[in-house]
Design an enzyme around this catalytic site. Structure first.
Site, mmCIF file in Angstrom:
data_model
loop_
_atom_site.group_PDB
_atom_site.id
_atom_site.type_symbol
_atom_site.label_atom_id
_atom_site.label_comp_id
_atom_site.label_asym_id
_atom_site.label_seq_id
_atom_site.Cartn_x
_atom_site.Cartn_y
_atom_site.Cartn_z
ATOM 1 N N THR A 120 0.815 -1.218 0.000
ATOM 2 C CA THR A 120 0.000 0.000 0.000
ATOM 3 C C THR A 120 0.848 1.267 0.000
ATOM 4 O OG1 THR A 120 -1.839 -1.076 1.076
ATOM 5 C CG2 THR A 120 -1.710 1.290 1.361
ATOM 6 N N SER A 144 1.670 -7.666 -1.194
ATOM 7 C CA SER A 144 2.377 -8.706 -0.426
ATOM 8 C C SER A 144 1.588 -10.004 -0.331
ATOM 9 C CB SER A 144 2.779 -8.194 0.958
ATOM 10 O OG SER A 144 1.690 -8.166 1.833
ATOM 11 N N THR A 154 1.650 -4.789 4.105
ATOM 12 C CA THR A 154 1.472 -5.207 5.501
ATOM 13 C C THR A 154 0.919 -6.626 5.638
ATOM 14 O OG1 THR A 154 -0.725 -4.196 5.555
ATOM 15 C CG2 THR A 154 1.114 -2.855 6.336
ATOM 16 N N ASP A 155 0.186 -7.084 4.602
ATOM 17 C CA ASP A 155 -0.550 -8.350 4.772
ATOM 18 C C ASP A 155 0.340 -9.524 5.160
ATOM 19 O OD1 ASP A 155 -2.804 -6.957 4.184
ATOM 20 O OD2 ASP A 155 -3.037 -7.733 2.142
ATOM 21 N N THR A 210 -0.430 -22.231 19.481
ATOM 22 C CA THR A 210 -1.784 -21.839 19.895
ATOM 23 C C THR A 210 -2.463 -20.897 18.900
ATOM 24 O OG1 THR A 210 -3.113 -20.768 21.603
ATOM 25 C CG2 THR A 210 -0.882 -19.950 21.346
ATOM 26 N N CYS A 239 -4.418 -18.691 20.050
ATOM 27 C CA CYS A 239 -4.554 -17.433 20.805
ATOM 28 C C CYS A 239 -3.495 -16.435 20.347
ATOM 29 C CB CYS A 239 -4.348 -17.675 22.300
ATOM 30 S SG CYS A 239 -5.586 -18.729 23.025
HETATM 31 N N1 ASP Z 1 -2.557 -5.638 0.301
HETATM 32 C C1 ASP Z 1 -1.494 -4.774 0.747
HETATM 33 C C2 ASP Z 1 -0.236 -5.592 0.811
HETATM 34 O O1 ASP Z 1 -0.021 -6.300 1.758
HETATM 35 C C3 ASP Z 1 -1.841 -4.180 2.068
HETATM 36 C C4 ASP Z 1 -0.818 -3.235 2.645
HETATM 37 O O2 ASP Z 1 0.235 -2.984 2.149
HETATM 38 O O3 ASP Z 1 -1.132 -2.684 3.705
HETATM 39 O O4 ASP Z 1 0.565 -5.521 -0.100
#
Ligand code: ASP
Length: 348
Positions: A19, A64, A95-96, A283, A285
């Site tokens: 992103t 990602s 982030t994914d 886990t 959790c």
């Molecule tokens: N779908 C994006 C990725 O992981 C989400 C992100 O970057 O926050 O590439």
């Protein structure tokens, strides 16, 4: 007295996508990766840092969700090829699957002694309320930080996101919405980002002896998660335990590492272990870990030959298996090393 002139920190940015570097497709309105120059143009403040910054970018940059072991190898190769030329590395990543990549790289980059700081953002860097600008600038500062003796402050793979620096192989993506999207649920933050960058020196990883970097490129993909749910049937369990070519399974269990105690369940698990499949109990959790002596439901798994993952994250567990099988180790050795902390991924 002459003032000592400090050399400008040299930082390499490796832009993989995510992103942080996306823009809106004018027709479909969907976010698509854009190139690195667009990203840097949107952060003119970088020029205020007195650093020598160079960059390498994935061509094309990727979301990602498309990250695979071959991409981890590309990142690791970029670090290995430039290891002596730079003081630190900043990896811009979606982030994914950031926690998976951070975990994988922590194993692949053996004897790492320089900072590899992974960051990204929840909003694209061109957006007014973006978190990307701050994350990128702070990641660069963390990558350039040294202790009083001139050694890198961070000597491991870490995730920088919003207010915290986390150990990479202890991190999990916690939110698809919050700017503080990552957390180590079983390990303290490496640094708290406020008005300043406050390192928690006791939690930083230090190698017992300094050795040259050794990159392990081979990550074996023949591993998988098996998530338990109440009501799982014998045929489903046996089907999953018999997936062709699978060598290792991260069994995601309830609470402190508990699973059904029915004979058919334990027998199916024991059969898989006897066939040489390595099974590690982790886990479901988000906080705490496996304590398979606490209840009979966890003890059964131990008796069936399942290894305790203790407080390891699922992301670190699966990538640790990929790494160990990737070295061509036999099941017995993989099992042994899974019980060790190789680079601070688990509390022993
Ligand atoms: N779908 C994006 C990725 O992981 C989400 C992100 O970057 O926050 O590439």
């Amino acid at each position: 007295m002459l003032e000592e002139i400090q050399p400008r920190p040299k930082i390499l940015i490796i832009y993989t996508g995510g992103t942080i570097g996306m823009i809106e497709n004018p027709t479909t309105k969907a976010l698509q990766p854009f190139d690195f120059s667009h990203l840097i143009d949107n952060v003119p403040k970088i020029n205020l840092l007195d650093y020598d910054i160079d960059n390498i970018q994935f061509n094309p940059p990727i979301d990602s969700a498309n990250m695979a072991p071959s991409h981890w190898s590309d990142i690791a190769a970029a670090i290995e090829d430039n290891y002596d030329k730079f003081d630190g590395f900043v990896v811009l990543h979606g982030t994914d699957t950031m926690a998976f990549s951070a975990s994988a790289l922590s194993f692949m980059l053996e004897n790492l002694h320089k900072p590899v700081i992974i960051t990204g953002s929840q909003l694209p860097i061109g957006e007014v309320r973006t978190d990307g600008e701050e994350n990128l600038i702070t990641a660069l500062q963390v990558a350039a930080a040294c202790d009083p003796s001139g050694e890198p402050m961070v000597q491991e793979v870490a995730i920088l996101f919003e207010n915290y620096l986390w150990r990479g192989n202890r991190s999990t993506k916690m939110s698809a919405d919050n700017f503080n999207a990552f957390k180590s649920n079983n390990y303290p933050a490496l640094a708290k980002i406020g008005l300043g960058i406050h390192f928690n020196e006791e939690s930083l990883y230090r190698m017992p002896t300094k050795r040259p970097l050794k990159v392990r490129y081979n990550m074996d993909p023949n591993v998988m998660f098996l998530d338990l749910n109440p009501g799982i049937t014998e045929s489903t369990l046996r089907y999953l335990l018999n997936v062709p070519d699978i060598k290792g399974i991260v069994l995601r269990t309830f609470g402190a590492g508990n699973a059904p105690t029915d004979d058919w369940f334990t027998r199916a698990i024991r059969d898989a272990v006897e066939r040489g499949i390595v099974i590690m109990n982790v886990t479901q959790c988000v906080n705490g870990g496996v304590n398979n002596k606490m209840y009979d439901t966890g003890n059964c798994l131990t008796r069936a030959g399942v290894i305790s993952g203790r407080d390891i994250t699922s992301e670190a567990a699966i990538t640790k298996m990929m790494y160990l099988f990737g070295m061509g180790l036999p099941s017995e050795s993989v099992k042994k090393y899974l019980t060790y902390s190789l680079c601070g991924e688990v509390t022993i």
